[in-house]
Write a protein that holds these residues in place. Structure first.
Motif, PDB file in Angstrom:
ATOM      1  N   THR A  93      -6.811   3.751 -20.680  1.00 29.65           N
ATOM      2  CA  THR A  93      -5.432   4.051 -21.078  1.00 29.65           C
ATOM      3  C   THR A  93      -4.604   4.490 -19.875  1.00 29.65           C
ATOM      4  N   TYR A 147      -1.854  -7.283 -20.108  1.00 29.46           N
ATOM      5  CA  TYR A 147      -0.708  -6.375 -20.286  1.00 29.46           C
ATOM      6  C   TYR A 147       0.600  -6.975 -19.789  1.00 29.46           C
ATOM      7  N   LEU A 186      -2.285  -1.347 -24.892  1.00 30.70           N
ATOM      8  CA  LEU A 186      -2.709   0.040 -25.091  1.00 30.70           C
ATOM      9  C   LEU A 186      -3.679   0.169 -26.258  1.00 30.70           C
ATOM     10  N   THR A 223      -4.028   1.369 -17.666  1.00 30.06           N
ATOM     11  CA  THR A 223      -3.117   0.411 -18.298  1.00 30.06           C
ATOM     12  C   THR A 223      -1.689   0.942 -18.296  1.00 30.06           C
ATOM     13  N   THR A 224      -1.528   2.195 -18.616  1.00 30.31           N
ATOM     14  CA  THR A 224      -0.197   2.807 -18.615  1.00 30.31           C
ATOM     15  C   THR A 224       0.427   2.709 -17.223  1.00 30.31           C
TER      16      THR A 224
END
Lengths: 593, 593
Positions: A78, A175, A107, A81-82
């Motif tokens: 997380t 993403y 997410l 990815t964020t």
């Protein structure tokens, strides 16, 4: 169903697509920062100013280190990815490289991976939690699939492309989807859907293409590993223009199943899919993870040969000592590369010369003009009927580089089947001649231009002495100004031959030392065009070239090439992808790249 | 320059070619014996009656034993070459399988090899002194190169084909060139140059084709190892019809450089070159010797992957025990094979059943009719323009099977490039579906006909349980009567899929036990045609079929199929050529073949 068939104008389709892109960027939390009104030409320093420190740190980490940190639990999927969602959103605001972000999907996937890790205390696979960016025309289920054509916008992928399913199985997170040009057949990235993707090192230059969204995104560290495609240089041009790594693998090693493009079923010149990355290790991980999953069990076009571990693939001499013979091809005898490219080659060669494991020899070009005639005749063997239909269906304008490769391409015409066979036969004759040429460099074997029956026994004896890899330019200059990437031959040459080719940064950038050669007389029209692009250098360094245009023409171009990364290309024999990478590892080690 | 362009009639061209053939046979010393006036239908017993004992002994020895005897000096190259020249000359008098013998070249080469051996006391290479027969359209310098077309007779090879140079380097001797049909696109061997090559086991039947000269020659032991080519069954049909071994390798493993044929440059359906031999070991030696020489260093179309040694390529179960799962495909659901073929499969399966290393499962056909539609549409994508021109240029008549595959082929038409791409795309979709079908047999994976996203992770877990090879017919019957080999699908199926396929003898022959099924109702027109060929069985065994023709029709056919060898085909996954051969080795060992 496409949007234009629903009655929308092409302008409205573009506006809709751009709004969707902006909406997906706006969904990212924390919010993607706005960009300053006055942007410098080189925007690569902005992310570290505008983004939180943790985001900068994560996104500037190599994929192999991220994978290590994800596999030990040091980082969560997380968090990673964020961070990449934020930096990719910012990158798009700076250079226009994204077609859409996928914060919700990504997410959710990241959370599932974090949950898996929490439950099992181990990663789900070798790519556990790593965000990977994807060129738009690689199908994702229920997402747009337009290949740069307005008339295709609104068509949705019916399933995820096989390559994405394999990466997903290994633990990857998707993403970001990235821009590509109209037709996919430019060495730049401009479409009427999203406009122009520019180069973050110098926004007056192109990001390259057709995987230019990937190139710009990876160059700005909005991605550490992305997926591009290449039929004439489309992975390597953007990798080079942004100074990152990019690999065009040999054909039929990675699956193309589930891609949207024109010319499906065409196999005279085979497109390939491959990685762009901030590290060579990222390139290797990508190839290994995919091939280790035996993709040929699903895509029977692929050759079922394992990915060889690098480390012991280079030749050994009779004393068992590692040997790498590098053939240096500075110039294809058609268009002379710009001064910074030659500086890049010479600098690297001087660093390598004298190393006991490395031998440098000249590698002359062999009829590269013939290669271009054949490949540019075969690209659009249907007379570009599919491209014309896909463009004209919406009324969108033809982009300049679509015109270049289709309408202004003297070799482009609708061929009969008989003509295709003849040209394919010529391709095979050229390939055989180039093989003979390669065999002859630095050996006593007859070259392609020489008479005499091939003594087939001789190469076995001489093989130890053959050139292992070719070091050459990626293009006739660094990233050119927009709409000026008109010369494909430094990359398309290896597509015709189906040789694997990897692009790497030299650590050098265009600067004041790159002076145009005022005395140079161009060899031909293409060379003249490229040489005149050199005049920008004259401007930059304050020297007025003989043929320079008026100041007014270039009033906004005094710094045209400044900061453009200088990249080079290393080329291997067909299906020696792994050896090629090992050769580059040795080169980087010796040259301290 | 061809003879017809010099103004000769096609009949005169044929007479000239036949006279040349006869002259070369007459040059053999000692003289090739004449044949009796009254020949039996089965002529395979004649060579041992007509030839000297030493000749019979040498020519009935397997290639691996000959190579061993040649390498130890037990036999001279001259003795072996002389023996095969004699037997090949006799074979041609019996079944018309030779286009020319090469006594002068071959014996000079044999002497040189014997001299080499005398000087160095060792063989020159792994094929030292072994005579190899060669299908006519594989180029030899200064020799005719006509591909079965009258109008091409008189054209000379400008150099030896690469495959011949590689075999020569290994020590081979070329002594005989063999017949092929007009167009090379029959599963029989009849041309207007040399007439019909018949089957030595029963001369009312075909030798098969298009490598039917090789098949008949190897079948009569006038060669122990020969070279054929295959784009729809052309190695396998003659191997099967004569009960010898024949391999269609995966594409791009052996070089095609230097072959005369129509459709050069066509790559939708790739032809392959491969061996026919009296032993499976001969097949292996041929492949290994060629691939060990790295032919990709000369022909860049080839995949540069070594020939794997057989012996440890079969799967192992978790306990480390060797496992072979054989999928049995008895019937393609279009044309049911004749009774002897089904007897051959059932006999073999019953021998294999119960062996601890072998598992037998049913392998259902998957849309083989679709495969035929695609491949027969792609064969002559130029509308057979080249074949029409090559035939009509001389005024020679169209042979019945040229008409069959060109003029009477409902899928044959001149295609546009767009249509070729579409069909190539359909080919790839079919290949992917067949792969999915294969993966699903005997596993819990979804098959091609089933819905649902492919779970790409599952095959890795299930791979151990997948079918390894398919056991199936080579054709819908044994060698049929002349001009009746109209159904390609049992072989062309694997060309479309590019699967390696090896043909082997079962040791069984057509006989009284092969009764036609009087109650069978054909499924379609092709099945009806094939079933009516069955009526010959009724005649043979004295049972009158429901639909039998008048006695007058078949007055000369009471023994139509008697003595025809019953052969079968084993098919592997693409590029698993070596594993396929190892599987056949196990099968032969267990079944005591």
């Amino acid at each position: 169903m496409s949007l234009t068939t629903q009655g929308m104008s092409w302008q409205d389709v573009a506006a809709t697509a751009q709004k969707h892109r902006d909406d997906t960027i706006a969904q990212v939390e924390p919010a993607v920062p706005d960009t300053p009104i006055d942007l410098p030409k080189n925007v690569t320093g902005l992310p570290s100013q505008l983004l939180p420190k943790e985001v900068v740190q994560i996104t500037e980490t190599t994929p192999e280190t991220l994978l290590s940190q994800l596999s030990t639990g040091e980082l969560t999927s997380t968090a990673v990815t964020t961070a990449f969602l934020q930096r990719a959103g910012l990158a798009s605001k700076l250079v226009n490289c994204i077609t859409e972000l996928l914060p919700t999907r990504a997410l959710a996937r990241a959370k599932a991976l974090d949950d898996y890790y929490a439950t099992h205390n181990k990663p789900i696979g070798p790519l556990h939690g790593l965000p990977i960016s994807v060129k738009e025309h690689i199908s994702m289920r229920d997402l747009d699939l337009n290949a740069g054509f307005i008339s295709w916008v609104g068509q949705k992928g019916t399933s995820d492309a096989l390559i994405l399913r394999l990466l997903w199985n290994a633990g990857a997170i998707f993403y970001a989807r990235t821009t590509e040009p109209q037709t996919l057949m430019h060495l730049e990235t401009s479409s009427n859907i999203f406009g122009v993707t520019v180069n973050p090192f110098n926004t007056s230059l192109t990001s390259g293409g057709s995987s230019g969204g990937e190139g710009a995104l990876v160059g700005l560290r909005g991605s550490c590993l992305g997926i591009g495609t290449d039929i004439g240089g489309s992975i390597r041009s953007p990798a080079a223009n942004q100074g990152v790594f990019g690999l065009r693998p040999s054909s039929y090693r990675l699956p193309l199943d589930g891609f949207a493009a024109t010319m499906i079923g065409e196999e005279h010149i085979v497109p390939v899919v491959g990685p762009l990355s901030t590290s060579l290790e990222g390139i290797k991980v990508f190839m290994k993870v995919l091939i280790d999953q035996k993709p040929w069990l699903h895509d029977p076009m692929l050759v079922p040969f394992p990915w060889k571990p690098t480390g012991d693939l280079l030749r050994r001499d009779t004393a068992g000592k590692r040997k790498l013979r590098i053939g240096v091809l500075r110039d294809d005898d058609i268009v002379r590369p710009h001064p910074p490219i030659l500086r890049g080659i010479n600098t690297l060669v001087s660093k390598l010369s004298g190393h006991p494991d490395i031998e440098i020899v000249d590698f002359p070009a062999y009829k590269h003009d013939d290669a271009w005639r054949i490949i540019s005749s075969l690209y659009f063997a249907d007379g570009a009927a599919e491209e014309q239909e896909a463009i004209d269906a919406s009324g969108e304008p033809w982009r300049p580089l679509s015109n270049l490769i289709i309408k202004e391409n003297p070799n482009m015409k609708a061929l009969s089947v008989t003509e295709v066979w003849r040209l394919t036969g010529e391709r095979d004759v050229y390939r055989a001649a180039y093989t003979k040429h390669w065999n002859s460099i630095g050996t006593s074997l007859p070259g392609a231009g020489q008479e005499g029956e091939l003594d087939v026994a001789a190469p076995l004896a001489k093989e130890m002495a053959m050139v292992d890899v070719i070091l050459c330019p990626v293009g006739p200059g660094c990233a050119p100004p927009l709409d000026c990437a008109r010369y494909w031959n430094y990359t398309s040459q290896w597509n015709l031959l189906d040789y694997p080719a990897v692009v790497f940064p030299t650590g050098l950038y265009c600067g004041a030392e790159d002076k145009a050669d005022e005395t140079y007389t161009p060899r031909n029209e293409k060379d003249r065009y490229n040489h005149e692009l050199c005049e920008y250098f004259s401007f930059f360094i304050g020297v007025l070239g003989k043929k320079r245009r008026t100041d007014a023409d270039h009033s906004d171009k005094p710094e045209t090439y400044v900061d453009a990364p200088i990249s080079l290309q290393l080329v291997g024999r067909r299906y020696e992808d792994e050896k090629l990478i090992e050769a580059l590892e040795l080169i980087m080690e010796v040259a301290k790249l």
